[in-house]
Structure formats: structure tokens, C-alpha cells
Design a protein around this motif. Structure first.
Motif, PDB file in Angstrom:
ATOM      1  N   ARG A 189       0.956  -1.305  -0.192  1.00 41.21           N
ATOM      2  CA  ARG A 189       0.033  -0.007   0.110  1.00 41.21           C
ATOM      3  C   ARG A 189       0.986   1.262  -0.070  1.00 41.21           C
ATOM      4  O   ARG A 189       1.646   1.299   0.870  1.00 41.21           O
ATOM      5  N   ILE A 201       1.148   8.667 -10.342  1.00 40.74           N
ATOM      6  CA  ILE A 201       0.964   7.179  -9.591  1.00 40.74           C
ATOM      7  C   ILE A 201       0.413   6.226 -10.902  1.00 40.74           C
ATOM      8  O   ILE A 201      -0.833   6.625 -11.198  1.00 40.74           O
ATOM      9  N   ARG A 202       1.006   5.380 -11.452  1.00 41.92           N
ATOM     10  CA  ARG A 202       0.688   4.396 -12.308  1.00 41.92           C
ATOM     11  C   ARG A 202       0.602   3.073 -11.994  1.00 41.92           C
ATOM     12  O   ARG A 202       1.902   2.482 -11.481  1.00 41.92           O
ATOM     13  N   LEU A 204      -1.103   1.309  -9.914  1.00 44.20           N
ATOM     14  CA  LEU A 204      -1.652   0.709  -8.693  1.00 44.20           C
ATOM     15  C   LEU A 204      -3.162   1.077  -8.631  1.00 44.20           C
ATOM     16  O   LEU A 204      -3.812   1.872  -9.229  1.00 44.20           O
ATOM     17  N   HIS A 205      -3.758   0.130  -8.005  1.00 36.75           N
ATOM     18  CA  HIS A 205      -5.229   0.412  -7.892  1.00 36.75           C
ATOM     19  C   HIS A 205      -5.553   1.353  -6.991  1.00 36.75           C
ATOM     20  O   HIS A 205      -5.091   1.527  -5.743  1.00 36.75           O
ATOM     21  N   PRO A 206      -6.629   2.284  -7.085  1.00 33.31           N
ATOM     22  CA  PRO A 206      -7.032   3.250  -6.343  1.00 33.31           C
ATOM     23  C   PRO A 206      -7.583   2.806  -5.175  1.00 33.31           C
ATOM     24  O   PRO A 206      -8.424   1.681  -5.083  1.00 33.31           O
ATOM     25  N   GLU A 207      -7.119   3.054  -4.022  1.00 33.15           N
ATOM     26  CA  GLU A 207      -7.719   2.800  -2.885  1.00 33.15           C
ATOM     27  C   GLU A 207      -8.032   3.873  -1.705  1.00 33.15           C
ATOM     28  O   GLU A 207      -7.274   4.890  -1.849  1.00 33.15           O
ATOM     29  N   SER A 210      -5.288   5.807   0.619  1.00 32.28           N
ATOM     30  CA  SER A 210      -4.055   5.712   0.257  1.00 32.28           C
ATOM     31  C   SER A 210      -3.962   6.132  -1.067  1.00 32.28           C
ATOM     32  O   SER A 210      -5.107   6.223  -1.890  1.00 32.28           O
ATOM     33  N   ALA A 211      -2.421   6.200  -1.716  1.00 30.19           N
ATOM     34  CA  ALA A 211      -2.185   6.647  -3.180  1.00 30.19           C
ATOM     35  C   ALA A 211      -2.574   5.521  -4.063  1.00 30.19           C
ATOM     36  O   ALA A 211      -2.587   5.615  -5.221  1.00 30.19           O
ATOM     37  N   GLY A 212      -2.521   4.177  -3.457  1.00 28.91           N
ATOM     38  CA  GLY A 212      -2.710   2.936  -4.399  1.00 28.91           C
ATOM     39  C   GLY A 212      -2.333   1.521  -3.786  1.00 28.91           C
ATOM     40  O   GLY A 212      -1.763   1.639  -2.839  1.00 28.91           O
TER      41      GLY A 212
END
Length: 237
Positions: A189, A201-202, A204-207, A210-212
């Protein structure tokens, strides 16, 4: 001797340039906001390096059983590992500082060892090591497949790849840029903050919160940039 006095002494001795001294003095004025604690894998031993106006290349060598250092330095035992010091060191702050302008030092680490760095006007390259921690003022860092990070960079740039699978990791940049490439197999995370600059940010899944998220999110990476740009990309995304 204060940090300012040490920088001035290095300048008078010709070990750093006026431009490097200016950057170091500027770095002393930086006061990064505190971050959450980082954690390194249990059982790691450490090689400590103090480097001024020089270049360090540290890499993993699985064939070794003990760390090895190149010409011009030796490894002396300390409480939780070893410290790299100039050959023939007899004590004292300046005597224990490695590096000269244009001077390169090579350090090879076996498995189970991490690197603790205290660098000023330093160039650091780390390849495959288990954990990198410490502080670099007015320097640049290049990472390749580093598996753990707890680093403060006061002025300079950091780029390279990380393989983060568990634990707590952090990076603080006061002035400069950070480009991070997350290797396949990473699970984390990401929390990221850029006070003044650009963030991208590339992969990573959005959450929420958090940033990803990458993979199952077993590790946690905190990145804070006060002035500069941050780029994070996941491999294959």
C-alpha cells in the motif's frame, strides 16, 4: 564540532566545492515532517558508511559469507555489524569519513546484510540489497531491486526499482525528485504526499485512504516530497 563547522572544514580542506558546500548548508536548514516508523527484516546485520563528496556502489553478492569493501577502506566491527572506514583510520570525525571528489568505493554484501548510509554530496548506487536506510544530503541515488527502504534525501534525486513484499518502508525528499519503479512480486500500500510539485502514480489500484494498492498490500510505503516531483509505476502496468 557542529555540522556547519564540519562542512566549512571540508570546504577549507578542498574536499568539497563551494557549490557542494552551499547545497550542504541549505540542506541543514531543511526540517522534514516526521513519518511513521519503518521496519527492516529481523536478523539483518548492517554495514555503516559515512561518505562525503564521493561515490559508493553497494551490491548484493550471494556468494560471499561476509561483506567486502574495495581498496582505500576497511570494515571494522561495531555493535550490530560493521563500519566502513578509511584504511589506517585512527578515530575522529573527519578521519572516519570516506570519499574524495571523484573517488569511488565498492561494497559487496552477502545475504542477510543491509546498508546504513550517512552521505553528504554523495552519489550512491545500490543493487539487490536487502535494506537501505539513513540520510543523504545533497546527493543522488540509483536503486536496483532494493528490498527495503528507510531513507531521507534532503537535496537531490532518487530513481530506480524496488521489490517490496512486507514491512514498513519510507522515503522523505526535502528538495528533489523521486522516480520509483515497483518490480513484479511487490505487494504494498502506497501513501504519498507532494507539498509543492507534481505527483504521478501509475499501475496501482485506487484505494480510499492511500495513493494506491499493489497486490495484496502486505508492505506499506510512505513517500513524502516537500519540493519536487514524484513518479511511481508498477512493472507491467
Amino acid at each position: 564540532m557542529s555540522e556547519r563547522e564540519r562542512i566549512e572544514a571540508l570546504l577549507r580542506a578542498g574536499k568539497i566545492t563551494p557549490q557542494e558546500a552551499e547545497l550542504l548548508l541549505l540542506a541543514l536548514e531543511e526540517n522534514p515532517e516526521p513519518q511513521g516508523p519503518a521496519s527492516s527484516p529481523g536478523g539483518l546485520r548492517w554495514v555503516r558508511v559515512r561518505l562525503t563528496a564521493g561515490r559508493l556502489e553497494a551490491r548484493l553478492d550471494p556468494q560471499l559469507s561476509t561483506p567486502q569493501v574495495g581498496a582505500g577502506a576497511e570494515l571494522l566491527p561495531v555493535e550490530d555489524g560493521l563500519e566502513a572506514v578509511p584504511t589506517g583510520w585512527e578515530g575522529g570525525f573527519l578521519g572516519g569519513v570516506l570519499g574524495k571528489v571523484g573517488r569511488s568505493l565498492e561494497l559487496r554484501l552477502p545475504e542477510g546484510w543491509g546498508l546504513e548510509i550517512d552521505g553528504k554530496a554523495a552519489q550512491v548506487e545500490a543493487k539487490g540489497i536487502a535494506f537501505l536506510k539513513g540520510r543523504v544530503a545533497a546527493g543522488n541515488l540509483e536503486l536496483k531491486a532494493v528490498e527495503g527502504l528507510d531513507l531521507e534525501l534532503t537535496a537531490g534525486n532518487l530513481e530506480g526499482s524496488l521489490l517490496l513484499r512486507e514491512g514498513q518502508h519510507r522515503l522523505r525528499v526535502s528538495m528533489g525528485n523521486a522516480e520509483l519503479f515497483l518490480l513484479s512480486g511487490s505487494s504494498l500500500r502506497l501513501n504519498a504526499n507532494v507539498s509543492l510539485g507534481h505527483q504521478e502514480i501509475r499501475g496501482l489500484h485506487p484505494e480510499d485512504g492511500s495513493a494506491g494498492l499493489l497486490g495484496e498490500g502486505r508492505a506499506r510505503l510512505e513517500v513524502w516530497v516537500r519540493m519536487g516531483n514524484l513518479g511511481v509505476q508498477a512493472e507491467g502496468r
